[in-house]
Write a protein that holds these residues in place. Structure first.
Motif, PDB file in Angstrom:
ATOM      1  N   LEU A  62       5.873  13.839   1.318  1.00  0.00           N
ATOM      2  CA  LEU A  62       4.871  12.770   1.463  1.00  0.00           C
ATOM      3  C   LEU A  62       5.382  11.460   0.863  1.00  0.00           C
ATOM      4  CD1 LEU A  62       1.495  14.577   0.692  1.00  0.00           C
ATOM      5  CD2 LEU A  62       2.304  13.704   2.898  1.00  0.00           C
ATOM      6  N   GLY A  63       6.085  11.552  -0.257  1.00  0.00           N
ATOM      7  CA  GLY A  63       6.689  10.360  -0.855  1.00  0.00           C
ATOM      8  C   GLY A  63       7.696   9.727   0.083  1.00  0.00           C
ATOM      9  N   ALA A  64       8.487  10.574   0.753  1.00  0.00           N
ATOM     10  CA  ALA A  64       9.464  10.065   1.722  1.00  0.00           C
ATOM     11  C   ALA A  64       8.757   9.344   2.867  1.00  0.00           C
ATOM     12  CB  ALA A  64      10.327  11.210   2.260  1.00  0.00           C
ATOM     13  N   LEU A  65       7.641   9.906   3.297  1.00  0.00           N
ATOM     14  CA  LEU A  65       6.867   9.273   4.368  1.00  0.00           C
ATOM     15  C   LEU A  65       6.330   7.908   3.929  1.00  0.00           C
ATOM     16  CD1 LEU A  65       5.595   9.456   7.191  1.00  0.00           C
ATOM     17  CD2 LEU A  65       3.669  10.649   6.126  1.00  0.00           C
ATOM     18  N   ALA A  66       5.801   7.837   2.716  1.00  0.00           N
ATOM     19  CA  ALA A  66       5.279   6.560   2.202  1.00  0.00           C
ATOM     20  C   ALA A  66       6.399   5.522   2.096  1.00  0.00           C
ATOM     21  CB  ALA A  66       4.600   6.766   0.848  1.00  0.00           C
ATOM     22  N   ALA A  67       7.545   5.938   1.565  1.00  0.00           N
ATOM     23  CA  ALA A  67       8.678   5.008   1.439  1.00  0.00           C
ATOM     24  C   ALA A  67       9.187   4.575   2.806  1.00  0.00           C
ATOM     25  CB  ALA A  67       9.793   5.651   0.609  1.00  0.00           C
ATOM     26  N   GLY A 102      12.605  -3.597   2.737  1.00  0.00           N
ATOM     27  CA  GLY A 102      13.030  -2.619   3.736  1.00  0.00           C
ATOM     28  C   GLY A 102      14.269  -1.854   3.288  1.00  0.00           C
ATOM     29  N   LEU A 103      15.254  -2.567   2.754  1.00  0.00           N
ATOM     30  CA  LEU A 103      16.502  -1.930   2.313  1.00  0.00           C
ATOM     31  C   LEU A 103      16.285  -1.029   1.101  1.00  0.00           C
ATOM     32  CD1 LEU A 103      18.917  -4.979   2.707  1.00  0.00           C
ATOM     33  CD2 LEU A 103      18.907  -2.876   4.084  1.00  0.00           C
ATOM     34  N   PHE A 104      15.654  -1.566   0.055  1.00  0.00           N
ATOM     35  CA  PHE A 104      15.449  -0.784  -1.166  1.00  0.00           C
ATOM     36  C   PHE A 104      14.544   0.418  -0.899  1.00  0.00           C
ATOM     37  CE2 PHE A 104      16.348  -4.862  -3.665  1.00  0.00           C
ATOM     38  CZ  PHE A 104      17.664  -4.510  -3.902  1.00  0.00           C
ATOM     39  N   SER A 105      13.559   0.247  -0.042  1.00  0.00           N
ATOM     40  CA  SER A 105      12.659   1.358   0.278  1.00  0.00           C
ATOM     41  C   SER A 105      13.387   2.438   1.069  1.00  0.00           C
ATOM     42  CB  SER A 105      11.432   0.854   1.039  1.00  0.00           C
ATOM     43  OG  SER A 105      10.675  -0.003   0.210  1.00  0.00           O
ATOM     44  N   LEU A 146      16.072   9.196  -1.742  1.00  0.00           N
ATOM     45  CA  LEU A 146      15.777   9.902  -2.991  1.00  0.00           C
ATOM     46  C   LEU A 146      14.677  10.939  -2.797  1.00  0.00           C
ATOM     47  CD1 LEU A 146      15.898   6.948  -5.548  1.00  0.00           C
ATOM     48  CD2 LEU A 146      17.557   8.814  -5.306  1.00  0.00           C
ATOM     49  N   TRP A 147      13.618  10.546  -2.090  1.00  0.00           N
ATOM     50  CA  TRP A 147      12.521  11.466  -1.838  1.00  0.00           C
ATOM     51  C   TRP A 147      12.981  12.674  -1.022  1.00  0.00           C
ATOM     52  CZ3 TRP A 147       8.239  11.687  -4.449  1.00  0.00           C
ATOM     53  CH2 TRP A 147       7.627  10.536  -4.971  1.00  0.00           C
ATOM     54  N   TRP A 198       0.808  -1.223   0.000  1.00  0.00           N
ATOM     55  CA  TRP A 198       0.000   0.000   0.000  1.00  0.00           C
ATOM     56  C   TRP A 198       0.840   1.270   0.000  1.00  0.00           C
ATOM     57  CZ3 TRP A 198      -4.613  -0.055  -1.809  1.00  0.00           C
ATOM     58  CH2 TRP A 198      -5.384  -1.217  -1.711  1.00  0.00           C
ATOM     59  N   PRO A 199       1.884   1.390   0.822  1.00  0.00           N
ATOM     60  CA  PRO A 199       2.689   2.615   0.754  1.00  0.00           C
ATOM     61  C   PRO A 199       3.398   2.793  -0.592  1.00  0.00           C
ATOM     62  CG  PRO A 199       3.032   1.499   2.844  1.00  0.00           C
ATOM     63  CD  PRO A 199       2.253   0.560   1.974  1.00  0.00           C
TER      64      PRO A 199
END
Length: 152
Positions: free
Chosen positions: A68-73, A136-139, A145-146, A43-44
């Protein structure tokens, strides 16, 4: 050395979530059924894709949307690491999908025999890293990046 623009960073972060979410669906299609926590991690990524798409078409709001993208990631990364700990038996996961799962809501007369995919089982791993750990790592990289995009 070329530095990336905010737009390029947002595109890369959005594409990263798209790739991770797409990879999850590919694994599901080839027979690795997701557990409840696997779905939580999706979902995120979907939210980050939507946020990234909005940011790419709305230049005025790019910085705010990047946060917001950083928060989702960060959310999917955290869920991934939490799931990884459940898989390693470092802590308990949801009782509805772990080895300690309770049987109090089971209809024994039901003809639905869909197996419950356990959250504390590692379905697939590479070099000792499960799909949850890799997410977890890739996110976490996507979080970076965000944030870089937000701070440009």
């Amino acid at each position: 050395m070329h530095t990336m623009t905010r737009t390029q960073l947002i595109f890369l972060a959005t594409a990263g979530s798209f790739a991770l979410l797409g990879g999850a669906f590919v694994f599901q299609a080839i027979g690795y059924a997701p557990c409840k926590m696997c779905y939580w991690q999706r979902w995120p990524h979907a939210a980050a894709i939507l946020i990234g798409t909005l940011a790419l078409v709305q230049p005025k709001y790019r910085a705010a949307l990047a946060w917001l993208g950083a928060l989702a990631a960060a959310l999917t990364s955290g869920i991934g690491f939490f799931h990884s700990g459940v898989e390693q038996k470092w802590w308990d996961g949801p009782t509805s999908c772990t080895g300690s799962g309770r049987m109090d809501n089971i209809d024994l007369l039901s003809t639905d025999i869909t197996p419950i995919v356990m959250c504390d089982d590692i379905a697939w791993s590479i070099m000792g890293l499960s799909m949850a750990t890799l997410n977890g790592l890739f996110s976490l990289v996507l979080v970076g990046l965000w944030i870089a995009a937000a701070r440009k």
